[in-house]
Design an enzyme around this catalytic site. Structure first.
Site, PDB file in Angstrom:
ATOM      1  N   MET A  64       1.131  -1.013   0.001  1.00 41.96           N
ATOM      2  CA  MET A  64      -0.093   0.124  -0.105  1.00 41.96           C
ATOM      3  C   MET A  64       1.001   1.688  -0.353  1.00 41.96           C
ATOM      4  O   MET A  64       2.455   1.625   0.554  1.00 41.96           O
ATOM      5  CB  MET A  64      -1.418   0.114   1.461  1.00 41.96           C
ATOM      6  N   CYS A  65       0.561   2.357  -0.969  1.00 41.39           N
ATOM      7  CA  CYS A  65       1.077   3.677  -0.820  1.00 41.39           C
ATOM      8  C   CYS A  65      -0.116   4.193  -0.146  1.00 41.39           C
ATOM      9  O   CYS A  65      -1.330   4.154  -0.412  1.00 41.39           O
ATOM     10  CB  CYS A  65       1.522   3.513  -1.911  1.00 41.39           C
ATOM     11  N   THR A  66       1.226   5.708  -0.218  1.00 41.02           N
ATOM     12  CA  THR A  66      -0.248   7.280  -0.057  1.00 41.02           C
ATOM     13  C   THR A  66      -0.400   8.020  -1.344  1.00 41.02           C
ATOM     14  O   THR A  66       1.017   7.845  -1.828  1.00 41.02           O
ATOM     15  CB  THR A  66      -0.079   8.004   1.806  1.00 41.02           C
TER      16      THR A  66
END
Length: 194
Positions: A64-66
């Site tokens: 997951m990334c922002t």
């Protein structure tokens, strides 16, 4: 002989028209009455589906990334994503320029030089957003169009109903179950970047 030739040509034309119609239907619609100001802010990239060979090779190591969406003066977005790569945080910013009706944007890939069209297909602005990205093929990619479906969520753990909505959306775009990935959470690179 002429009758069978005419029948054969008719079937070929129907097949071609069917293929063209199927391709046209594969392009998803945009979020009705898209409100750019409500789309701004921090999102987590929670799910992906793609037909690219790069994605198939790397999907098991993705996390997951922002992504932070900020407005630009021309009505577009700066999309700044921070992700874990080789045990270090990496940040990249894309300039998404308006490319049609509200919710439709484009950017040029810094790696391939291809123009990608990004469509916000569905969002409730507070919990999730479904995006579809498409780029016409180039010889460097073996003649295959690039396609990607993305699930953005405002929280790191989207509800099961949101995940199911994304799976249904991705399958409607022609992605198979094995091309759909829900990205695992990580505690690295999740701090807010502006």
């Amino acid at each position: 002989m002429a009758a069978s030739h005419t029948l054969w040509m008719g079937l070929v034309l129907l097949g071609v028209l069917g293929v063209l119609q199927t391709r046209a239907q594969a392009q998803p619609s945009l979020q009705p009455n898209f409100q750019q100001d409500k789309f701004l802010g921090r999102w987590f990239t929670s799910g992906l589906a793609s037909n690219s060979s790069w994605f198939r090779e790397k999907k098991k190591v993705l996390s997951m990334c922002t992504s932070v969406v900020a407005p630009t003066a021309d009505g577009g977005f700066n999309l700044t994503s921070t992700f874990l790569r080789k045990d270090q945080c990496e940040t990249r910013t894309l300039l998404l320029q308006p490319a049609g009706p509200p919710g439709c944007y484009s950017y040029t890939s810094p790696h391939w030089g291809m123009v990608h069209e990004v469509s916000v297909v569905e969002t409730d602005y507070e919990e999730y957003a479904l995006l579809y990205t498409h780029a016409e093929s180039t010889k460097g990619l073996g003649g295959q169009d690039f396609r990607m479906a993305t699930l953005y969520s405002r929280v790191q753990s989207p509800r099961p109903e949101v995940k199911e909505k994304f799976s249904t959306f991705a399958k409607a775009q022609g992605f198979t179950e094995d091309a759909i990935v829900f990205l695992p959470q990580t505690d690295k690179c999740m701090e807010e970047h502006n």
